[in-house]
Design an enzyme around this catalytic site. Structure first.
Site, PDB file in Angstrom:
ATOM      1  N   PRO A   2      45.932 -29.429 -35.700  1.00 47.98           N
ATOM      2  CG  PRO A   2      47.272 -31.073 -34.741  1.00 47.98           C
ATOM      3  CD  PRO A   2      47.269 -29.628 -35.113  1.00 47.98           C
ATOM      4  CD  GLU A   3      40.091 -27.809 -34.950  1.00 45.94           C
ATOM      5  OE1 GLU A   3      38.876 -28.111 -35.038  1.00 45.94           O
ATOM      6  OE2 GLU A   3      40.504 -26.634 -34.990  1.00 45.94           O
ATOM      7  CE  LYS A  60      40.987 -30.624 -30.505  1.00 46.68           C
ATOM      8  NZ  LYS A  60      41.341 -29.281 -30.009  1.00 46.68           N
TER       9      LYS A  60
END
Length: 399
Positions: A2-3, A60
């Site tokens: 996940p970015e 993030k």
């Protein structure tokens, strides 16, 4: 992993579905590795009866603003993900929770049921995420140490160019530095450098003003597009390197041009040599030098995204956690890895036994084997001599 776009998709899903609702039930996993600095029971009691006022994100990291502090904060790590039952939230490769799986997932670390029956869960299969309960998430690490958010707080072109001119490190490594710009991870860095036609190892301060302006524009366009489609990679433009960056070397192409893989910023990096060339003195220095390739795992996954390994980010998280616990005793080095047989073999016990054997015992066994060999050779020699003697006697008797 996940970015920024994936975490922003989660924030928006919460914003659209959960604001103004009270938490009537909470289940926090008894997992001190992920749930940091507070017991599960204290975490649960601090949530009950509170209203979700807003959802925030920087880089993030995501946190929920409740009616009163403390507030839950989520550092997504490598596989952290937000799920809302009955609501479509972007799923990515490592989130591991499928529609047919049990609910809440066995990987759930934070689960709340709201007063209208809606249920929200934060899951983490790999346990490198961090969930915290903080009075002010923005005033303490990791959020307090982050640089400007790439979406909400973008630098101006002038600020960006001026900042790069002072950085003597490779541009890919700089983009991954969350204290410089927060929210850019491995795939976004590869994408913006490809779109800007900049080599991942090009020293940041050596980039021209035109290069800087182009890169600044590409960061904005790539992130805005990814956020616009809710981080759904199937909707990313077909000419993005993203779609081929995890293919095997020699089989990865974008717009008909070959993608190669190198290590940059401690991560396996995809780039197109034909379009992304080193310039200036770097081009001269590397001319004629053999180029090292970053290894790719079987099946096309790069080494820093290995399902069973740790990324540099994960190792940093582990390192931080260990230092908080006091770390390892001083002077004790890291044990060398045990030698193993080939991966095809399921039986490692015999190999391990030999490698862990006491040196003196091992030497005794070698000596014993040597003596046995000598005895066998002596017996064999005597046997040959006896045959010769018997043969000579037979000849004498026959004559």
């Amino acid at each position: 992993m996940p970015e920024l776009p994936e975490v922003e998709a989660a924030r928006r899903a919460i914003e659209e579905n959960c604001l103004g609702k009270k938490i009537k039930k909470a289940i926090i996993a008894d997992d001190s590795k992920v749930i940091e600095g507070v017991s599960a029971s204290d975490f649960q009691s601090s949530l009950l009866g509170k209203t979700i006022v807003s959802a925030h994100r920087k880089g993030k990291n995501l946190w929920l603003h409740l009616g009163s502090p403390p507030f839950p904060s989520f550092q997504f790590g490598m596989a952290g993900a937000i799920y809302i039952k009955g609501v479509a939230v972007t799923k990515y490769k490592r989130s591991a929770v499928k529609d047919k799986d049990e609910w809440p997932s066995k990987y759930s670390k934070f689960f709340v049921e709201l007063d209208d029956g809606l249920e929200l869960s934060f899951t983490d299969k790999r346990r490198f995420a961090r969930v915290r309960l903080l009075k002010d998430p923005t005033s303490v690490p990791p959020i307090s140490e982050l640089g400007p958010d790439a979406l909400f707080e973008p630098m101006t072109v002038e600020e960006f160019t001026e900042s790069l001119s002072k950085k003597k490190i490779a541009i890919k490594a700089l983009l991954l530095d969350q204290s410089f710009i927060s929210g850019i991870g491995n795939w976004i860095a590869d994408e913006v450098l490809y779109q800007a036609r900049i080599h991942p190892l090009q020293i940041s301060s050596s980039l021209s003003k035109e290069n800087c302006a182009t890169l600044h524009k590409c960061i904005k366009e790539v992130i805005e597009k990814a956020v616009e489609v809710g981080a759904d990679s199937s909707q990313f433009p077909s000419n993005w390197i993203f779609h081929s960056r995890e293919k095997k070397p020699g089989k990865a192409f974008v717009d008909g041009k070959k993608i190669d893989f190198i290590n940059a910023g401690g991560r396996t990096s995809a780039y197109v040599p034909e379009l992304q060339k080193l310039s200036g003195t770097q081009a001269t220095k590397t001319a004629g030098k053999p180029r090292k390739r970053a290894s790719k795992k079987k099946g096309g996954e790069d080494e820093d995204n290995d399902e069973d390994g740790e990324t540099r980010e994960e190792k940093e998280i582990s390192k931080t956690a260990k230092s908080k616990r006091g770390g390892s005793p001083r002077g004790r080095g890291k044990k060398p890895p045990m030698k193993r047989k080939s991966e095809e073999s399921d039986d490692d016990s015999s190999e391990a036994g030999e490698d862990d054997e006491d040196p003196e015992e091992k030497a005794g066994k070698v000596k014993s084997k040597t003596n046995t060999s000598k005895k066998q050779a002596k017996i064999s020699k005597q046997g040959v001599s006896n045959q010769i003697v018997r043969s000579q006697r037979r000849k004498q008797l026959s004559s």
